[in-house]
Motif scaffolding. Structure first.
Motif, PDB file in Angstrom:
ATOM      1  N   ALA A  63      -8.731 -30.695-103.029  1.00  0.00           N
ATOM      2  CA  ALA A  63      -9.682 -30.273-103.910  1.00  0.00           C
ATOM      3  C   ALA A  63     -11.347 -30.626-103.486  1.00  0.00           C
ATOM      4  CB  ALA A  63      -9.651 -31.319-105.151  1.00  0.00           C
ATOM      5  N   GLY A  64     -11.294 -31.591-102.619  1.00  0.00           N
ATOM      6  CA  GLY A  64     -12.727 -31.754-102.285  1.00  0.00           C
ATOM      7  C   GLY A  64     -13.441 -30.615-101.807  1.00  0.00           C
ATOM      8  N   SER A  65     -13.026 -29.716-100.941  1.00  0.00           N
ATOM      9  CA  SER A  65     -13.586 -28.740-100.393  1.00  0.00           C
ATOM     10  C   SER A  65     -13.334 -27.435-101.253  1.00  0.00           C
ATOM     11  CB  SER A  65     -13.139 -28.409 -98.990  1.00  0.00           C
ATOM     12  OG  SER A  65     -11.654 -28.297 -98.865  1.00  0.00           O
ATOM     13  N   GLU A  66     -12.206 -27.307-102.022  1.00  0.00           N
ATOM     14  CA  GLU A  66     -11.962 -26.471-103.130  1.00  0.00           C
ATOM     15  C   GLU A  66     -12.923 -26.300-103.932  1.00  0.00           C
ATOM     16  OE1 GLU A  66      -9.941 -23.980-102.027  1.00  0.00           O
ATOM     17  OE2 GLU A  66      -9.196 -23.020-103.698  1.00  0.00           O
ATOM     18  N   PRO A 113     -17.461 -31.561 -99.110  1.00  0.00           N
ATOM     19  CA  PRO A 113     -16.226 -31.198 -98.628  1.00  0.00           C
ATOM     20  C   PRO A 113     -15.775 -31.679 -97.413  1.00  0.00           C
ATOM     21  CG  PRO A 113     -17.942 -29.446 -98.336  1.00  0.00           C
ATOM     22  CD  PRO A 113     -18.693 -30.800 -99.054  1.00  0.00           C
ATOM     23  N   CYS A 114     -16.253 -32.643 -96.915  1.00  0.00           N
ATOM     24  CA  CYS A 114     -15.705 -33.513 -95.820  1.00  0.00           C
ATOM     25  C   CYS A 114     -15.995 -32.793 -94.505  1.00  0.00           C
ATOM     26  CB  CYS A 114     -14.479 -33.979 -95.722  1.00  0.00           C
ATOM     27  SG  CYS A 114     -13.978 -35.095 -97.296  1.00  0.00           S
ATOM     28  N   PRO A 115     -17.273 -32.468 -94.105  1.00  0.00           N
ATOM     29  CA  PRO A 115     -17.635 -31.713 -92.970  1.00  0.00           C
ATOM     30  C   PRO A 115     -17.105 -32.622 -91.613  1.00  0.00           C
ATOM     31  CG  PRO A 115     -19.571 -31.988 -94.222  1.00  0.00           C
ATOM     32  CD  PRO A 115     -18.453 -32.709 -94.881  1.00  0.00           C
ATOM     33  N   ALA A 152      -7.748 -29.279 -92.050  1.00  0.00           N
ATOM     34  CA  ALA A 152      -7.382 -28.112 -92.403  1.00  0.00           C
ATOM     35  C   ALA A 152      -5.848 -27.705 -92.078  1.00  0.00           C
ATOM     36  CB  ALA A 152      -8.109 -26.839 -91.483  1.00  0.00           C
ATOM     37  N   ARG A 153      -5.027 -27.766 -93.170  1.00  0.00           N
ATOM     38  CA  ARG A 153      -3.623 -27.805 -92.989  1.00  0.00           C
ATOM     39  C   ARG A 153      -3.064 -26.712 -93.422  1.00  0.00           C
ATOM     40  NH1 ARG A 153      -4.299 -32.983 -96.677  1.00  0.00           N
ATOM     41  NH2 ARG A 153      -5.861 -31.725 -97.531  1.00  0.00           N
ATOM     42  N   HIS A 154      -2.555 -26.084 -92.053  1.00  0.00           N
ATOM     43  CA  HIS A 154      -1.855 -24.550 -92.494  1.00  0.00           C
ATOM     44  C   HIS A 154      -1.137 -24.304 -91.524  1.00  0.00           C
ATOM     45  CE1 HIS A 154      -4.589 -22.188 -90.473  1.00  0.00           C
ATOM     46  NE2 HIS A 154      -5.694 -22.884 -90.496  1.00  0.00           N
ATOM     47  N   LEU A 207      -2.660 -37.302 -93.219  1.00  0.00           N
ATOM     48  CA  LEU A 207      -3.876 -37.454 -92.746  1.00  0.00           C
ATOM     49  C   LEU A 207      -4.661 -37.785 -93.795  1.00  0.00           C
ATOM     50  CD1 LEU A 207      -3.518 -33.568 -91.197  1.00  0.00           C
ATOM     51  CD2 LEU A 207      -4.486 -35.817 -89.653  1.00  0.00           C
ATOM     52  N   CYS A 208      -4.576 -37.460 -94.835  1.00  0.00           N
ATOM     53  CA  CYS A 208      -5.664 -37.676 -95.968  1.00  0.00           C
ATOM     54  C   CYS A 208      -4.839 -37.840 -97.315  1.00  0.00           C
ATOM     55  CB  CYS A 208      -6.430 -36.444 -95.973  1.00  0.00           C
ATOM     56  SG  CYS A 208      -7.887 -36.853 -97.649  1.00  0.00           S
ATOM     57  N   GLN A 209      -5.545 -38.783 -98.157  1.00  0.00           N
ATOM     58  CA  GLN A 209      -5.014 -39.352 -99.422  1.00  0.00           C
ATOM     59  C   GLN A 209      -4.702 -38.007-100.267  1.00  0.00           C
ATOM     60  OE1 GLN A 209      -7.147 -38.993-102.356  1.00  0.00           O
ATOM     61  NE2 GLN A 209      -8.976 -38.403-100.704  1.00  0.00           N
ATOM     62  N   ASP A 210      -5.638 -37.075 -99.907  1.00  0.00           N
ATOM     63  CA  ASP A 210      -5.511 -35.841-100.835  1.00  0.00           C
ATOM     64  C   ASP A 210      -4.713 -34.755 -99.991  1.00  0.00           C
ATOM     65  OD1 ASP A 210      -5.709 -33.468-102.302  1.00  0.00           O
ATOM     66  OD2 ASP A 210      -7.713 -33.407-102.390  1.00  0.00           O
ATOM     67  N   THR A 211      -3.259 -34.768-100.560  1.00  0.00           N
ATOM     68  CA  THR A 211      -2.508 -33.858 -99.711  1.00  0.00           C
ATOM     69  C   THR A 211      -2.437 -32.355-100.481  1.00  0.00           C
ATOM     70  OG1 THR A 211      -0.566 -35.032-101.054  1.00  0.00           O
ATOM     71  CG2 THR A 211      -1.091 -35.765 -99.019  1.00  0.00           C
ATOM     72  N   GLN A 250     -13.306 -25.177 -96.318  1.00  0.00           N
ATOM     73  CA  GLN A 250     -12.030 -25.822 -95.862  1.00  0.00           C
ATOM     74  C   GLN A 250     -12.562 -27.091 -95.238  1.00  0.00           C
ATOM     75  OE1 GLN A 250      -8.380 -25.505 -95.921  1.00  0.00           O
ATOM     76  NE2 GLN A 250      -8.861 -27.594 -95.154  1.00  0.00           N
ATOM     77  N   CYS A 251     -12.234 -28.084 -95.582  1.00  0.00           N
ATOM     78  CA  CYS A 251     -12.499 -29.308 -95.005  1.00  0.00           C
ATOM     79  C   CYS A 251     -12.049 -29.574 -93.596  1.00  0.00           C
ATOM     80  CB  CYS A 251     -12.032 -30.510 -95.855  1.00  0.00           C
ATOM     81  SG  CYS A 251     -10.262 -30.647 -95.898  1.00  0.00           S
ATOM     82  N   HIS A 252     -12.268 -30.526 -92.613  1.00  0.00           N
ATOM     83  CA  HIS A 252     -11.849 -30.648 -91.642  1.00  0.00           C
ATOM     84  C   HIS A 252     -10.183 -30.988 -91.386  1.00  0.00           C
ATOM     85  CE1 HIS A 252     -12.173 -35.104 -92.737  1.00  0.00           C
ATOM     86  NE2 HIS A 252     -11.330 -35.346 -91.845  1.00  0.00           N
TER      87      HIS A 252
HETATM   88  S1  SF4 Z   1     -11.987 -32.400 -98.865  1.00  0.00           S
HETATM   89 FE1  SF4 Z   1     -10.270 -32.634 -97.399  1.00  0.00          FE
HETATM   90  S2  SF4 Z   1     -10.620 -34.437 -96.054  1.00  0.00           S
HETATM   91 FE2  SF4 Z   1     -11.811 -34.587 -97.774  1.00  0.00          FE
HETATM   92  S3  SF4 Z   1     -10.785 -35.862 -99.208  1.00  0.00           S
HETATM   93 FE3  SF4 Z   1     -10.261 -33.572 -99.740  1.00  0.00          FE
HETATM   94  S4  SF4 Z   1      -8.526 -32.980 -98.405  1.00  0.00           S
HETATM   95 FE4  SF4 Z   1      -9.356 -35.068 -97.876  1.00  0.00          FE
END
Ligand code: SF4
Length: 279
Positions: A146-149, A181-183, A272-274, A65-69, A268-270
Motif C-alpha cells: 500500500a505504501g507505493s500504491e 513509497p520506499c524509494p 517489486a514483487r512480481h 521481504l517486507c511486513q506489507d505483503t 512501485q516500491c523497491h
Molecule cells: S512501500 Fe513497499 S517496501 Fe515500503 S512498506 Fe510498502 S511494501 Fe514495504
C-alpha cells in the motif's frame, strides 16, 4: 481444446506469491547494487546496503521481504484454444489463500471501506482477464504493497498539456511522494485510453521486465528523460536524499479520445514483487 486443471492454477499462484515475497528478482538486485556503488552520500549508500542485506536474509531464511505483503494482483491472458476445468477466479483465490497461510504472509485485505474487517486470508485477489490467441494461459502475478500504491494517481490532462504536461505531472507526483513509497522506486505510467484504461496501463507497466524499454522511439526517449529527471530531484533511497530515487520508468500507451489525455502514474516500491507463469 487444451484443458488445464483448476488445481494447477491454484498451485502456481500459491508458489509464485510465496516466491516473490521471499526473493527479489535478480535484475532488480543487480540494479540496487549498481545504485549503491554510484551513491556518494554515506547515508544513501548505507540504506541501499540495508535493502540488499534485507533481501539476502529474506531469501536465505524464507521470510517476507517486507511486513506489507500486499494485495495479490493477477493479470490473466487467456488463450482462446484452452479451457480451465473449473472456476478461474475461485482457483486463483484458492492459490492466494494457500500462499498467505502457508507462507506466513500478512493478510492485508479488509472487506469494507469503513468497517475495515479483515477477510483473514488476503482474498479477494484483484484479477484482470484478457482473451488472446493460442492455447496457453499467462499469469502475471504480483503482490502490491500500500505504501507505493497510495502515492499513485490518475489525472485527466488535456491534449494541450502535451509531453511537457505529462512530465510535470510525473515529476510533481514523485517529488510529493518523497520517501513514502520506499524509494528507489519503479514508475509505471499509463498514457491514453480513458480514466480506467490509463490506470490498467500503468499497472501493467510496472510488471514489465526491468531491462526492457518501449518499442515506440518517442515513448522510449520519454522513459529515459523521466528516469534522469526523477533522479535529479534528489529524493534518494527511502527519501534521505541522494542520486537514486528511481530505477526504471515504464510507459504504456493506448489510443484515446481527441479531447482527452488521461495519465496514470502507478508507483512501485523497491520491493517489486512480481512473476510471470505460463500454463
Ligand atoms: S512501500 Fe513497499 S517496501 Fe515500503 S512498506 Fe510498502 S511494501 Fe514495504
Amino acid at each position: 481444446m487444451r484443458l488445464i486443471n483448476a488445481n494447477k492454477v491454484s498451485e502456481i499462484i500459491k508458489d509464485a506469491l510465496i516466491k516473490i515475497n521471499y526473493e527479489l528478482d535478480n535484475s532488480l538486485v543487480t540494479m540496487l547494487k549498481k545504485a549503491k556503488d554510484k551513491e556518494r552520500s554515506t547515508l544513501s549508500k548505507s540504506i541501499l546496503d540495508d535493502i540488499l542485506q534485507n533481501q539476502e536474509i529474506a531469501k536465505s531464511r524464507k521470510a517476507p521481504l517486507c511486513q506489507d505483503t500486499g494485495v495479490a494482483v493477477i493479470f490473466v491472458e487467456h488463450g482462446l484454444d484452452v479451457r480451465i476445468d473449473g472456476n478461474l477466479y475461485e482457483a486463483i483465490n484458492t492459490g492466494v489463500r494457500l500462499a498467505y497461510d502457508e507462507g506466513y504472509l500478512r493478510k492485508s485485505v479488509v472487506k469494507h471501506p469503513f468497517n475495515r474487517e479483515n477477510t483473514k486470508d488476503n482474498t479477494p485477489a484483484i484479477i484482470h482477464t484478457k482473451l488472446v490467441e493460442g492455447d496457453k494461459v499467462t499469469f502475471k502475478i504480483a503482490s502490491k504493497g500500500a505504501g507505493s500504491e497510495n502515492m499513485s494517481k490518475v489525472v485527466m490532462l488535456t491534449p494541450a498539456d502535451g509531453i511537457d504536461g505529462v512530465k510535470k505531472l510525473v515529476l510533481d507526483t514523485v517529488f510529493d511522494a518523497g520517501g513514502k513509497p520506499c524509494p528507489p522506486i519503479i514508475v509505471g505510467i499509463g498514457i491514453g485510453g480513458n480514466f480506467e484504461k490509463s490506470a490498467m496501463l500503468a499497472k501493467e507497466a510496472i510488471l514489465r521486465d526491468l531491462e526492457d524499454s518501449s518499442d515506440d522511439p518517442l515513448i522510449r526517449s520519454l522513459e529515459n528523460e523521466l528516469l534522469a529527471e526523477i533522479n535529479a530531484l534528489g529524493v534518494g533511497p527511502m527519501g534521505v536524499g541522494g542520486e537514486t530515487t528511481c530505477l526504471a520508468v515504464k510507459i504504456n500507451t493506448f489510443p484515446m479520445h481527441i479531447a482527452s489525455l488521461p495519465v496514470a502514474i502507478n508507483i512501485q516500491c523497491h520491493s517489486a514483487r512480481h512473476l510471470e507463469v505460463v500454463l
